[in-house]
Design an enzyme around this catalytic site. Structure first.
Site, PDB file in Angstrom:
ATOM      1  N   TRP A 185       5.912  -0.280   8.615  1.00 29.62           N
ATOM      2  CA  TRP A 185       5.300   0.457   7.514  1.00 29.62           C
ATOM      3  C   TRP A 185       5.104   1.897   7.943  1.00 29.62           C
ATOM      4  O   TRP A 185       4.606   2.161   9.043  1.00 29.62           O
ATOM      5  CB  TRP A 185       3.944  -0.132   7.111  1.00 29.62           C
ATOM      6  CG  TRP A 185       3.203   0.792   6.180  1.00 29.62           C
ATOM      7  CD1 TRP A 185       3.493   1.019   4.869  1.00 29.62           C
ATOM      8  CD2 TRP A 185       2.095   1.647   6.509  1.00 29.62           C
ATOM      9  NE1 TRP A 185       2.631   1.959   4.343  1.00 29.62           N
ATOM     10  CE2 TRP A 185       1.761   2.360   5.329  1.00 29.62           C
ATOM     11  CE3 TRP A 185       1.365   1.888   7.664  1.00 29.62           C
ATOM     12  CZ2 TRP A 185       0.729   3.289   5.288  1.00 29.62           C
ATOM     13  CZ3 TRP A 185       0.333   2.810   7.632  1.00 29.62           C
ATOM     14  CH2 TRP A 185       0.006   3.502   6.453  1.00 29.62           C
ATOM     15  N   GLU A 224       7.264  -2.939   4.678  1.00 32.83           N
ATOM     16  CA  GLU A 224       6.050  -2.947   3.853  1.00 32.83           C
ATOM     17  C   GLU A 224       5.968  -1.725   2.953  1.00 32.83           C
ATOM     18  O   GLU A 224       6.066  -0.584   3.419  1.00 32.83           O
ATOM     19  CB  GLU A 224       4.828  -2.999   4.779  1.00 32.83           C
ATOM     20  CG  GLU A 224       3.497  -2.972   4.072  1.00 32.83           C
ATOM     21  CD  GLU A 224       2.341  -3.054   5.057  1.00 32.83           C
ATOM     22  OE1 GLU A 224       1.186  -2.886   4.621  1.00 32.83           O
ATOM     23  OE2 GLU A 224       2.583  -3.279   6.263  1.00 32.83           O
ATOM     24  N   LYS A 226       3.950   0.630  -0.116  1.00 31.30           N
ATOM     25  CA  LYS A 226       2.584   1.089  -0.362  1.00 31.30           C
ATOM     26  C   LYS A 226       2.540   1.865  -1.671  1.00 31.30           C
ATOM     27  O   LYS A 226       3.553   2.453  -2.104  1.00 31.30           O
ATOM     28  CB  LYS A 226       2.099   1.977   0.794  1.00 31.30           C
ATOM     29  CG  LYS A 226       0.591   2.240   0.806  1.00 31.30           C
ATOM     30  CD  LYS A 226       0.203   2.951   2.088  1.00 31.30           C
ATOM     31  CE  LYS A 226      -1.276   3.304   2.128  1.00 31.30           C
ATOM     32  NZ  LYS A 226      -2.146   2.145   2.319  1.00 31.30           N
ATOM     33  N   ASP A 257       1.767  -6.484   0.800  1.00 34.24           N
ATOM     34  CA  ASP A 257       0.379  -6.207   1.174  1.00 34.24           C
ATOM     35  C   ASP A 257      -0.426  -6.131  -0.115  1.00 34.24           C
ATOM     36  O   ASP A 257      -0.210  -5.249  -0.942  1.00 34.24           O
ATOM     37  CB  ASP A 257       0.283  -4.897   1.953  1.00 34.24           C
ATOM     38  CG  ASP A 257      -1.119  -4.649   2.499  1.00 34.24           C
ATOM     39  OD1 ASP A 257      -2.095  -4.773   1.726  1.00 34.24           O
ATOM     40  OD2 ASP A 257      -1.240  -4.328   3.693  1.00 34.24           O
ATOM     41  N   HIS A 260      -1.829  -2.857  -1.566  1.00 34.18           N
ATOM     42  CA  HIS A 260      -0.932  -1.718  -1.702  1.00 34.18           C
ATOM     43  C   HIS A 260      -0.323  -1.562  -3.087  1.00 34.18           C
ATOM     44  O   HIS A 260       0.760  -0.997  -3.231  1.00 34.18           O
ATOM     45  CB  HIS A 260       0.189  -1.826  -0.671  1.00 34.18           C
ATOM     46  CG  HIS A 260      -0.246  -1.477   0.717  1.00 34.18           C
ATOM     47  ND1 HIS A 260       0.644  -1.345   1.763  1.00 34.18           N
ATOM     48  CD2 HIS A 260      -1.475  -1.240   1.233  1.00 34.18           C
ATOM     49  CE1 HIS A 260      -0.021  -1.036   2.869  1.00 34.18           C
ATOM     50  NE2 HIS A 260      -1.302  -0.977   2.569  1.00 34.18           N
ATOM     51  N   HIS A 284       0.496  -9.591   3.759  1.00 35.80           N
ATOM     52  CA  HIS A 284      -0.677  -8.959   4.351  1.00 35.80           C
ATOM     53  C   HIS A 284      -1.790  -9.104   3.316  1.00 35.80           C
ATOM     54  O   HIS A 284      -1.792  -8.414   2.298  1.00 35.80           O
ATOM     55  CB  HIS A 284      -0.418  -7.487   4.669  1.00 35.80           C
ATOM     56  CG  HIS A 284       0.325  -7.279   5.946  1.00 35.80           C
ATOM     57  ND1 HIS A 284       0.522  -6.037   6.513  1.00 35.80           N
ATOM     58  CD2 HIS A 284       0.904  -8.169   6.794  1.00 35.80           C
ATOM     59  CE1 HIS A 284       1.196  -6.173   7.638  1.00 35.80           C
ATOM     60  NE2 HIS A 284       1.444  -7.451   7.824  1.00 35.80           N
ATOM     61  N   ASP A 292      -6.414   2.321  -3.413  1.00 35.59           N
ATOM     62  CA  ASP A 292      -5.556   1.573  -2.503  1.00 35.59           C
ATOM     63  C   ASP A 292      -6.285   1.337  -1.184  1.00 35.59           C
ATOM     64  O   ASP A 292      -6.199   2.141  -0.258  1.00 35.59           O
ATOM     65  CB  ASP A 292      -4.283   2.393  -2.286  1.00 35.59           C
ATOM     66  CG  ASP A 292      -3.254   1.637  -1.480  1.00 35.59           C
ATOM     67  OD1 ASP A 292      -3.444   0.448  -1.245  1.00 35.59           O
ATOM     68  OD2 ASP A 292      -2.258   2.269  -1.093  1.00 35.59           O
ATOM     69  N   ASP A 294      -8.392  -1.592   1.730  1.00 32.46           N
ATOM     70  CA  ASP A 294      -8.277  -2.860   2.438  1.00 32.46           C
ATOM     71  C   ASP A 294      -9.660  -3.454   2.665  1.00 32.46           C
ATOM     72  O   ASP A 294     -10.197  -3.420   3.769  1.00 32.46           O
ATOM     73  CB  ASP A 294      -7.546  -2.661   3.770  1.00 32.46           C
ATOM     74  CG  ASP A 294      -6.089  -2.303   3.568  1.00 32.46           C
ATOM     75  OD1 ASP A 294      -5.329  -3.184   3.147  1.00 32.46           O
ATOM     76  OD2 ASP A 294      -5.708  -1.151   3.832  1.00 32.46           O
ATOM     77  N   ASP A 324      -4.794  -8.306   6.660  1.00 30.81           N
ATOM     78  CA  ASP A 324      -4.721  -6.863   6.895  1.00 30.81           C
ATOM     79  C   ASP A 324      -5.829  -6.158   6.129  1.00 30.81           C
ATOM     80  O   ASP A 324      -5.614  -5.645   5.031  1.00 30.81           O
ATOM     81  CB  ASP A 324      -3.345  -6.318   6.489  1.00 30.81           C
ATOM     82  CG  ASP A 324      -3.182  -4.848   6.866  1.00 30.81           C
ATOM     83  OD1 ASP A 324      -4.046  -4.324   7.591  1.00 30.81           O
ATOM     84  OD2 ASP A 324      -2.195  -4.232   6.444  1.00 30.81           O
TER      85      ASP A 324
END
Length: 416
Positions: A185, A224, A226, A257, A260, A284, A292, A294, A324
């Site tokens: 990524w 990955e 995003k 992910d 993302h 993830h 955006d 986590d 993640d």
């Protein structure tokens, strides 16, 4: 919680599920084999051991809860403790910045297998298998563009870094006799509106093709996408559409992910289409909140839908499940366990769905019956099945893990 009460509750749940055609014993056997790839960076806020600096490059960790792991030994200590609170046997996902550099500075284009040999040895001793990630952020040469940088000097630096990471992953896979999942990524993008979007995507594709030239047998390659990064809000080179096309045309693993994408998007919608054109998926699992981000994974509709779609597509064996997120606003070990257990619960509930009967209803055009059974399945006693799973694995059942983490904080993390 008393074992006999858990066993009694499971006996009732087993009978309830059998009535709708689900064998809970078989499901538990399946869940036992389902590995999570635990993310080492939850222990230390994605700082690593290279520069001891906070994140940069489109991402950041918020909060400053006491007890952050500061050394490789403290990261390993935390992970070993986490293992005692989770049923099943799980993998560990490392970023390149977590190498065992021996107190010396090793730049990203100089990393090698020797810097991860102690991880390979530790993983073997702890019955864990390793996955790996290149690290393109938090570096003086990161800037806004790495593999998509028109500057050949900077671009070649990151190409060399990523090539070396693939070799490290290959060595990990060979040592554990199981392929290492190597995730790539890069945060590349721009804060404001570019006029040459295609140019940077052509550069990124060419860089990735160069990275992938070397044939390595013990690494599985995944890429990955995003939505955007902090300070890179207007344009992301490696977007969802870019990597969908890249992985589909080159037959690489696509990394979904869940943090993302647009918060209103349901990532589960991508699963069936991607699986038609890519060999496997890497997940993830995190939780986006407004932007955006986590956040700690919880058992919400988005995560449930993701695993239900995989199970309904008979594709759970084509997905590698990793975590993640990075939350420093609460106890880091607590965040680790909440997210890991929430993911397990979502996988379990998806496995417990009466798939055969639902398919029969759908094939017969019995859509009322299909929806009715899907709704009833939501309130079936899957919690009793998960409690029994933890009991069988000799790990804390229900909320019992809270006291374990509080004690660990008192004995270990509060003294850091």
């Amino acid at each position: 919680m008393k074992a006999n009460l858990i066993e009694q509750a499971y006996a009732v749940a087993k009978e309830r599920y059998a009535a709708i055609g689900v064998d809970t014993d078989a499901v538990l056997d399946q869940l036992q084999k389902q590995q999570l790839s635990l993310h080492c960076w939850q222990t230390d806020d994605v700082v690593g051991f290279e520069r001891n600096e906070a994140l940069s490059g489109g991402i950041q960790t918020t909060g400053n809860y006491p007890g952050r792991a500061r050394t490789i030994d403290e990261v390993r200590q935390d992970i070993e403790f986490v293992k005692t609170l989770l049923g099943g046997n799980h993998r560990l996902n490392l970023h390149e910045i977590y190498g065992d550099f021996g107190g010396k500075f090793v730049d990203r284009d100089q990393c090698g297998v020797e810097h991860f040999q102690s991880w390979i040895d530790w993983a073997k001793a702890n019955n864990m298998k390793l996955d790996f990630n290149s690290t393109s952020f938090s570096h003086p040469k990161s800037g806004d563009l790495t593999l998509a940088n028109p500057d050949k000097g900077i671009r070649d630096f990151w190409i060399e870094h990523t090539k070396r990471c693939r070799r490290i992953a290959d060595a990990m896979g060979k040592a554990q006799n199981d392929p290492c999942i190597m995730n790539i990524w890069v945060h590349d993008g721009m804060k404001d509106i570019p006029v040459q979007r295609k140019k940077y995507r052509e550069i990124l594709a060419a860089s990735l093709d160069e990275v992938m030239e070397e044939k390595l047998d013990w690494v599985k390659n995944c890429f990955e996408a995003k939505l955007f990064g902090i300070g890179l809000e207007s344009y992301t080179v490696g977007s969802h559409d870019f990597y969908t096309a890249y992985c589909a045309t080159r037959k690489y693993i696509y990394t979904l992910d869940t943090g993302h994408y647009e918060p209103t998007e349901n990532v589960s919608d991508f699963v069936s289409t991607l699986l038609m054109y890519v060999p496997e998926l890497m997940l993830h699992v995190s939780r986006p909140v407004r932007w955006d981000s986590d956040h700690v994974t919880i058992m919400n509709d988005q995560t449930l839908d993701l695993f239900k779609e995989l199970v309904r597509s008979d594709a759970l064996d084509r997905a590698h499940v990793g975590l993640d997120y990075f939350d420093a606003s609460i106890n880091r070990i607590g965040a680790y366990i909440i997210g890991s257990r929430a993911t397990q619960k979502c996988i379990l509930q998806a496995m417990l769905e009466p798939k055969a009967k639902l398919r029969e209803y759908e094939d017969n055009g019995q859509y009322f019956e299909r929806l009715a059974l899907m709704e009833e399945a939501k309130s079936m006693p899957f919690g009793a099945v998960y409690d029994y799973f933890n009991l069988k694995n000799n790990v804390p059942v229900g909320e019992e893990f809270i006291a374990c983490i509080q004690q660990y904080e008192k004995d270990v993390t509060s003294k850091r």
